[in-house]
Design a protein around this motif. Structure first.
Motif, PDB file in Angstrom:
ATOM      1  N   ALA A 169       0.835  -1.205   0.000  1.00 15.44           N
ATOM      2  CA  ALA A 169       0.000   0.000   0.000  1.00 15.44           C
ATOM      3  C   ALA A 169       0.869   1.254   0.000  1.00 15.44           C
ATOM      4  O   ALA A 169       0.548   2.256  -0.663  1.00 15.44           O
ATOM      5  CB  ALA A 169      -0.935  -0.004   1.210  1.00 15.44           C
ATOM      6  N   ALA A 170       1.985   1.225   0.720  1.00 11.47           N
ATOM      7  CA  ALA A 170       2.887   2.375   0.735  1.00 11.47           C
ATOM      8  C   ALA A 170       3.483   2.599  -0.655  1.00 11.47           C
ATOM      9  O   ALA A 170       3.576   3.742  -1.132  1.00 11.47           O
ATOM     10  CB  ALA A 170       3.995   2.170   1.768  1.00 11.47           C
ATOM     11  N   LEU A 171       3.847   1.521  -1.340  1.00 17.28           N
ATOM     12  CA  LEU A 171       4.373   1.657  -2.705  1.00 17.28           C
ATOM     13  C   LEU A 171       3.300   2.207  -3.648  1.00 17.28           C
ATOM     14  O   LEU A 171       3.590   3.048  -4.506  1.00 17.28           O
ATOM     15  CB  LEU A 171       4.893   0.310  -3.221  1.00 17.28           C
ATOM     16  N   ARG A 172       2.048   1.741  -3.501  1.00 17.78           N
ATOM     17  CA  ARG A 172       0.975   2.298  -4.342  1.00 17.78           C
ATOM     18  C   ARG A 172       0.770   3.784  -4.055  1.00 17.78           C
ATOM     19  O   ARG A 172       0.550   4.570  -4.974  1.00 17.78           O
ATOM     20  CB  ARG A 172      -0.343   1.549  -4.102  1.00 17.78           C
ATOM     21  N   ALA A 173       0.868   4.166  -2.776  1.00 11.55           N
ATOM     22  CA  ALA A 173       0.706   5.583  -2.423  1.00 11.55           C
ATOM     23  C   ALA A 173       1.788   6.420  -3.107  1.00 11.55           C
ATOM     24  O   ALA A 173       1.526   7.536  -3.583  1.00 11.55           O
ATOM     25  CB  ALA A 173       0.751   5.750  -0.899  1.00 11.55           C
ATOM     26  N   ALA A 174       3.004   5.881  -3.187  1.00 14.79           N
ATOM     27  CA  ALA A 174       4.083   6.597  -3.878  1.00 14.79           C
ATOM     28  C   ALA A 174       3.773   6.734  -5.373  1.00 14.79           C
ATOM     29  O   ALA A 174       3.903   7.817  -5.953  1.00 14.79           O
ATOM     30  CB  ALA A 174       5.409   5.868  -3.664  1.00 14.79           C
TER      31      ALA A 174
ATOM     32  N   ARG B  66     -16.593  -4.248   0.997  1.00 17.79           N
ATOM     33  CA  ARG B  66     -16.444  -3.196  -0.013  1.00 17.79           C
ATOM     34  C   ARG B  66     -15.506  -2.097   0.490  1.00 17.79           C
ATOM     35  O   ARG B  66     -14.658  -1.599  -0.250  1.00 17.79           O
ATOM     36  CB  ARG B  66     -17.828  -2.620  -0.345  1.00 17.79           C
ATOM     37  N   ASN B  67     -15.645  -1.724   1.752  1.00 22.85           N
ATOM     38  CA  ASN B  67     -14.782  -0.669   2.303  1.00 22.85           C
ATOM     39  C   ASN B  67     -13.324  -1.114   2.374  1.00 22.85           C
ATOM     40  O   ASN B  67     -12.413  -0.332   2.081  1.00 22.85           O
ATOM     41  CB  ASN B  67     -15.273  -0.264   3.707  1.00 22.85           C
ATOM     42  N   SER B  68     -13.101  -2.377   2.777  1.00 24.31           N
ATOM     43  CA  SER B  68     -11.726  -2.887   2.817  1.00 24.31           C
ATOM     44  C   SER B  68     -11.106  -2.864   1.422  1.00 24.31           C
ATOM     45  O   SER B  68      -9.946  -2.483   1.251  1.00 24.31           O
ATOM     46  CB  SER B  68     -11.705  -4.324   3.356  1.00 24.31           C
ATOM     47  N   ALA B  69     -11.899  -3.281   0.419  1.00 26.11           N
ATOM     48  CA  ALA B  69     -11.389  -3.292  -0.964  1.00 26.11           C
ATOM     49  C   ALA B  69     -10.990  -1.885  -1.391  1.00 26.11           C
ATOM     50  O   ALA B  69      -9.929  -1.682  -2.004  1.00 26.11           O
ATOM     51  CB  ALA B  69     -12.450  -3.864  -1.914  1.00 26.11           C
ATOM     52  N   ALA B  70     -11.814  -0.903  -1.039  1.00 24.32           N
ATOM     53  CA  ALA B  70     -11.505   0.482  -1.428  1.00 24.32           C
ATOM     54  C   ALA B  70     -10.208   0.942  -0.762  1.00 24.32           C
ATOM     55  O   ALA B  70      -9.370   1.608  -1.392  1.00 24.32           O
ATOM     56  CB  ALA B  70     -12.666   1.404  -1.053  1.00 24.32           C
ATOM     57  N   MET B  71     -10.004   0.584   0.512  1.00 28.88           N
ATOM     58  CA  MET B  71      -8.794   1.018   1.205  1.00 28.88           C
ATOM     59  C   MET B  71      -7.540   0.404   0.586  1.00 28.88           C
ATOM     60  O   MET B  71      -6.456   0.980   0.662  1.00 28.88           O
ATOM     61  CB  MET B  71      -8.884   0.643   2.688  1.00 28.88           C
ATOM     62  N   GLY B 143       1.437  -1.438  19.164  1.00 31.88           N
ATOM     63  CA  GLY B 143       2.569  -0.653  18.691  1.00 31.88           C
ATOM     64  C   GLY B 143       2.183   0.528  17.830  1.00 31.88           C
ATOM     65  O   GLY B 143       3.047   1.195  17.277  1.00 31.88           O
ATOM     66  N   PHE B 144       0.889   0.806  17.728  1.00 32.85           N
ATOM     67  CA  PHE B 144       0.452   1.969  16.955  1.00 32.85           C
ATOM     68  C   PHE B 144      -0.007   3.066  17.892  1.00 32.85           C
ATOM     69  O   PHE B 144      -0.633   2.783  18.905  1.00 32.85           O
ATOM     70  CB  PHE B 144      -0.764   1.627  16.084  1.00 32.85           C
ATOM     71  N   ARG B 145       0.243   4.302  17.510  1.00 31.90           N
ATOM     72  CA  ARG B 145      -0.441   5.406  18.175  1.00 31.90           C
ATOM     73  C   ARG B 145      -1.867   5.488  17.639  1.00 31.90           C
ATOM     74  O   ARG B 145      -2.167   5.018  16.541  1.00 31.90           O
ATOM     75  CB  ARG B 145       0.285   6.726  17.888  1.00 31.90           C
ATOM     76  N   LEU B 146      -2.741   6.107  18.431  1.00 30.27           N
ATOM     77  CA  LEU B 146      -4.162   6.160  18.056  1.00 30.27           C
ATOM     78  C   LEU B 146      -4.382   6.866  16.726  1.00 30.27           C
ATOM     79  O   LEU B 146      -5.313   6.557  15.998  1.00 30.27           O
ATOM     80  CB  LEU B 146      -4.971   6.876  19.148  1.00 30.27           C
ATOM     81  N   ASP B 147      -3.538   7.855  16.412  1.00 34.21           N
ATOM     82  CA  ASP B 147      -3.818   8.660  15.216  1.00 34.21           C
ATOM     83  C   ASP B 147      -3.134   8.115  13.968  1.00 34.21           C
ATOM     84  O   ASP B 147      -3.137   8.764  12.931  1.00 34.21           O
ATOM     85  CB  ASP B 147      -3.407  10.120  15.452  1.00 34.21           C
ATOM     86  N   LEU B 148      -2.588   6.909  14.048  1.00 32.88           N
ATOM     87  CA  LEU B 148      -1.833   6.397  12.898  1.00 32.88           C
ATOM     88  C   LEU B 148      -2.692   6.302  11.640  1.00 32.88           C
ATOM     89  O   LEU B 148      -2.231   6.619  10.540  1.00 32.88           O
ATOM     90  CB  LEU B 148      -1.236   5.016  13.208  1.00 32.88           C
ATOM     91  N   SER B 149      -3.946   5.894  11.796  1.00 29.77           N
ATOM     92  CA  SER B 149      -4.764   5.699  10.591  1.00 29.77           C
ATOM     93  C   SER B 149      -5.000   7.019   9.868  1.00 29.77           C
ATOM     94  O   SER B 149      -5.118   7.050   8.643  1.00 29.77           O
ATOM     95  CB  SER B 149      -6.082   5.016  10.930  1.00 29.77           C
ATOM     96  N   GLN B 150      -5.061   8.117  10.634  1.00 31.32           N
ATOM     97  CA  GLN B 150      -5.210   9.416   9.956  1.00 31.32           C
ATOM     98  C   GLN B 150      -3.923   9.811   9.224  1.00 31.32           C
ATOM     99  O   GLN B 150      -3.960  10.382   8.141  1.00 31.32           O
ATOM    100  CB  GLN B 150      -5.548  10.520  10.982  1.00 31.32           C
ATOM    101  N   ARG B 151      -2.789   9.525   9.846  1.00 25.66           N
ATOM    102  CA  ARG B 151      -1.534  10.013   9.283  1.00 25.66           C
ATOM    103  C   ARG B 151      -0.965   9.101   8.207  1.00 25.66           C
ATOM    104  O   ARG B 151      -0.240   9.542   7.337  1.00 25.66           O
ATOM    105  CB  ARG B 151      -0.497  10.193  10.406  1.00 25.66           C
ATOM    106  N   SER B 152      -1.263   7.813   8.282  1.00 30.70           N
ATOM    107  CA  SER B 152      -0.613   6.835   7.409  1.00 30.70           C
ATOM    108  C   SER B 152      -1.648   5.885   6.822  1.00 30.70           C
ATOM    109  O   SER B 152      -1.820   4.775   7.297  1.00 30.70           O
ATOM    110  CB  SER B 152       0.422   6.028   8.213  1.00 30.70           C
ATOM    111  N   TRP B 154      -1.522   4.109   4.383  1.00 32.08           N
ATOM    112  CA  TRP B 154      -0.932   2.844   3.915  1.00 32.08           C
ATOM    113  C   TRP B 154      -0.804   1.815   5.039  1.00 32.08           C
ATOM    114  O   TRP B 154      -0.525   0.651   4.752  1.00 32.08           O
ATOM    115  CB  TRP B 154       0.443   3.085   3.280  1.00 32.08           C
ATOM    116  N   ALA B 155      -1.005   2.212   6.284  1.00 26.85           N
ATOM    117  CA  ALA B 155      -1.004   1.210   7.355  1.00 26.85           C
ATOM    118  C   ALA B 155      -2.257   0.342   7.264  1.00 26.85           C
ATOM    119  O   ALA B 155      -2.328  -0.714   7.897  1.00 26.85           O
ATOM    120  CB  ALA B 155      -0.911   1.886   8.724  1.00 26.85           C
ATOM    121  N   LEU B 156      -3.257   0.780   6.483  1.00 30.78           N
ATOM    122  CA  LEU B 156      -4.457  -0.029   6.195  1.00 30.78           C
ATOM    123  C   LEU B 156      -5.234  -0.381   7.459  1.00 30.78           C
ATOM    124  O   LEU B 156      -5.906  -1.414   7.522  1.00 30.78           O
ATOM    125  CB  LEU B 156      -4.083  -1.308   5.433  1.00 30.78           C
ATOM    126  N   ILE B 157      -5.135   0.495   8.460  1.00 33.66           N
ATOM    127  CA  ILE B 157      -5.889   0.241   9.691  1.00 33.66           C
ATOM    128  C   ILE B 157      -7.372   0.427   9.391  1.00 33.66           C
ATOM    129  O   ILE B 157      -7.774   1.406   8.771  1.00 33.66           O
ATOM    130  CB  ILE B 157      -5.396   1.183  10.802  1.00 33.66           C
TER     131      ILE B 157
END
Lengths: 291, 291
Positions: A169-174, B66-71, B143-152, B154-157
């Motif tokens: 996913a990170a590579l796709r984002a790039a 469907r939402n997972s596929a979009a992400m 090992g994630f901070r709470l805001d990781l999904s907003q910032r990253s 590609w983490a696919l949270i």
């Protein structure tokens, strides 16, 4: 090079399915619907360079493969068998450059028996051209603190698992941003690694790479390059680095088994001019990975 | 129930490989060696409860699928086709309780065409008994901070990806300690979710679950339970919680489609006695997930 869409230029070897490794028709299915590799990403892999019938750096890959298996509590892989499968692949595939991949899965849910296979595919044009044109890179937060691997062994940091969806996913984002690759950063802003490569920095006649205990995969190509560079009089060191360290360095490269090396020509929109040492570093990387 | 080791009590349906979904011999391989589900964990899945020939909560699963596929930037799944495959599975499998799994992969590296399949397997004894005996649980840092999904992104949270190796490793770590399951915590110590379940807390006549924007998967069983509980006069709320909140609550449960509910009887070594409301909560969960 354009690959035929039917996979006919590919090679598949079933490593664990029979009495000994054997060639499997790449156009016939190999895996069962309940293989934990496919339904849980629960297994490990290695990607090696196959070039002119020879596999490179095989001992470093075998060592990492065994270590990854231990981290996932997989049965210890029979390294002689994987070596035999690799030899069979090299003999069967013949010349040219190819990516050879070992995949070792926890196996079918219904049987509990591990599965293992090997694929060989020719190296694509995009990969070959990156060796000379370099890559434009963005940094991306991986979202881990540096000490996660010490605190949470289940995070499997340092194991080369099949659970690569976030890396992909990170590579796709790039690519969506018109870029080629990614360098992950820790929560603290430390440089970690690429999704499928190690980061190498040249500065003042020395080569640097981030420390393995920062929670990255130990790089087989990085280790090879550093061993050769030391023979050639370079000093080499694992060192914690930040993005400003990369921007002020002489040069930054991503190294990996199949692409070998790709110089970072742009990082987060900042151009990184080609340094005087580039030819020497790139030559060393090529010799280290393919020689 | 003991499963035959040859997979003969299992059902496989090839969802995307032909003109329409069709039953596939579970003892014949289905997937090619270069399927990105198997070599990169690059795809998504859902696990549904199949009970007495009926599939439960299918609309919530279709929505999350469907939402997972979009992400993951997968081609939008044809939900009617997945529904048709599910109907075929329900008709073919017959009675009893089973776990029905949808798997949707980015497909073969050599063709670029997505693959999709469905498996059905009887529910194992260990899962059924956990509904009455409950589960002993350890907390584990994700090992994630709470805001990781907003910032990253590609983490696919929040996407239910096939890259579950770390979730499986956390469950193995629990079993090694003689425990049954895990509750993940964020870097800040917030309660998140189980590796394959949502966390439900009962306290003072209300039901609570961690907020989805904390970087967890939206739970289909949790949503069903909360909808029914509200009809029955319970108040329900998404709420940030810590381990002390869980220890001082009336009761804590892990809910999921196939195990339905399992009360947490021990958390990090502390016993959690069965509360007066347990029978009512567990009955509601069962009705919500299977009714």
């Amino acid at each position: 090079m354009v690959l035929p869409q039917d996979g006919s230029q590919r090679l598949v070897i079933d490593v664990l399915g029979g009495a000994e490794p054997r060639v499997h028709d790449p156009n016939a299915p190999l895996l069962y619907a309940d293989d934990l590799a496919a339904v849980r990403g629960d297994g490990i892999f290695e990607t090696l360079m196959l070039r002119q019938g020879e596999v490179r750096n095989v001992h470093r890959h075998l060592t990492r493969f065994r270590n990854s298996a231990a981290m996932l509590n997989l049965p210890e892989p029979d390294l002689e068998r994987w070596q035999a499968a690799t030899d069979l692949a090299a003999r069967t595939f013949g010349g040219g450059e190819a990516a050879l991949r070992w995949v070792y899965s926890r196996g079918r849910e219904s049987t509990g028996l591990p599965t293992g296979w090997l694929t060989v595919a020719p190296v694509g044009d995009e990969i070959i051209s990156a060796r000379t044109t370099g890559v434009k890179v963005m940094t991306a937060e991986r979202g881990f603190r540096l000490d996660l691997s010490q605190r949470s062994p289940w995070a499997l940091i340092g194991a080369k698992t099949l659970s690569y969806a976030a890396n992909m996913a990170a590579l796709r984002a790039a690519k969506e941003r018109g870029l080629d690759d990614v360098i992950f950063l820790s929560d603290e802003g430390n440089v970690l690694e690429g999704p499928t490569s190690s980061v190498i920095v040249a500065a003042g006649g020395a080569l640097y790479t981030p420390p393995v205990d920062a929670g990255i995969l130990p790089g087989t190509s990085q280790a090879s390059l550093f061993a050769l560079a030391e023979q050639r009089g370079w000093s080499t060191q694992q060192k914690a680095m930040t993005v400003p360290d990369l921007l002020s360095a002489d040069g930054v490269w991503l190294v990996s088994s199949v692409r070998i090396q790709a110089r970072v020509t742009q990082l987060d929109g900042r151009d990184l001019p080609r340094p005087d040492c580039a030819a020497e570093v790139e030559q060393m990387a090529t010799e280290a990975v393919t020689g």
